[in-house]
Design a protein around this motif. Structure first.
Motif, PDB file in Angstrom:
ATOM      1  N   LYS A 140       3.331   7.388  -2.886  1.00 34.73           N
ATOM      2  CA  LYS A 140       3.321   6.008  -2.380  1.00 34.73           C
ATOM      3  C   LYS A 140       3.612   5.979  -0.887  1.00 34.73           C
ATOM      4  O   LYS A 140       2.990   5.227  -0.141  1.00 34.73           O
ATOM      5  N   ARG A 141       4.569   6.794  -0.433  1.00 34.04           N
ATOM      6  CA  ARG A 141       4.902   6.845   0.997  1.00 34.04           C
ATOM      7  C   ARG A 141       3.665   7.271   1.804  1.00 34.04           C
ATOM      8  O   ARG A 141       3.348   6.686   2.825  1.00 34.04           O
ATOM      9  N   ALA A 185       0.612   6.875   1.047  1.00 38.46           N
ATOM     10  CA  ALA A 185      -0.407   5.821   0.985  1.00 38.46           C
ATOM     11  C   ALA A 185       0.049   4.537   1.670  1.00 38.46           C
ATOM     12  O   ALA A 185      -0.669   3.541   1.659  1.00 38.46           O
ATOM     13  N   LYS A 228       2.530   2.616   0.742  1.00 45.26           N
ATOM     14  CA  LYS A 228       2.973   1.630  -0.249  1.00 45.26           C
ATOM     15  C   LYS A 228       4.490   1.619  -0.362  1.00 45.26           C
ATOM     16  O   LYS A 228       5.158   2.580   0.002  1.00 45.26           O
ATOM     17  N   ALA A 229       5.020   0.547  -0.913  1.00 44.81           N
ATOM     18  CA  ALA A 229       6.462   0.421  -1.125  1.00 44.81           C
ATOM     19  C   ALA A 229       6.921   1.421  -2.188  1.00 44.81           C
ATOM     20  O   ALA A 229       6.210   1.694  -3.149  1.00 44.81           O
ATOM     21  N   ASN A 244       6.250   0.354 -13.070  1.00 44.56           N
ATOM     22  CA  ASN A 244       6.137   1.046 -11.788  1.00 44.56           C
ATOM     23  C   ASN A 244       6.403   2.543 -11.900  1.00 44.56           C
ATOM     24  O   ASN A 244       6.265   3.253 -10.936  1.00 44.56           O
TER      25      ASN A 244
END
Length: 132
Positions: A110-111, A113, A115-116, A127
């Motif tokens: 996620k980091r 990309a 994203k949160a 999630n």
């Protein structure tokens, strides 16, 4: 190491991830909770600390696995894929230690990309949909 100690020694790229998961202890006929945290360097993925809170009998095995990860300098990816036992007595088809590594792998994807990152997960949350 705690987050603060790791930041002092390694730098500001330290991450803490937490999981709260229910566990049924069939042999005792009761349900308990497992709360665990993983402290790692999100640039290198190296695990620097972990904490677990539970009264589940299998906790000793999880603690041993997390201790091994810290003392051996494992990364979150190595922890996620580490060959562990099936925790049949607490009704989990995966190790909590593996799950913490999985959370690190998901956080880093996620980091990358932009994203949160979910730093606190209750087992069963949408999630956290990795390997299980």
């Amino acid at each position: 190491m705690t987050v603060e100690a790791a930041k002092e020694r390694i730098g500001d790229h330290i991450e803490r991830l937490d999981i709260h998961t229910p566990a049924t202890i069939h042999a005792l006929g009761e349900q308990t909770d497992i709360v665990a945290s993983l402290i790692y360097d999100y640039e290198s993925g190296i695990v620097y600390g972990a904490q677990i809170s539970t009264n589940a009998p299998a906790a000793a095995e999880v603690i041993t696995t997390l201790s091994h990860a810290v003392s051996s300098g494992l990364t979150v990816t190595e922890l996620a894929f580490l060959d562990t036992y099936f925790e049949s007595e607490i009704n989990l088809p995966y190790s909590v230690a593996n799950r913490l590594g999985e959370m690190g792998v998901i956080a880093e994807a996620k980091r990358a990309a932009g994203k949160a990152i979910d730093r606190n997960t209750v087992d069963g949350d949408d999630n956290l949909n990795g390997f299980q």
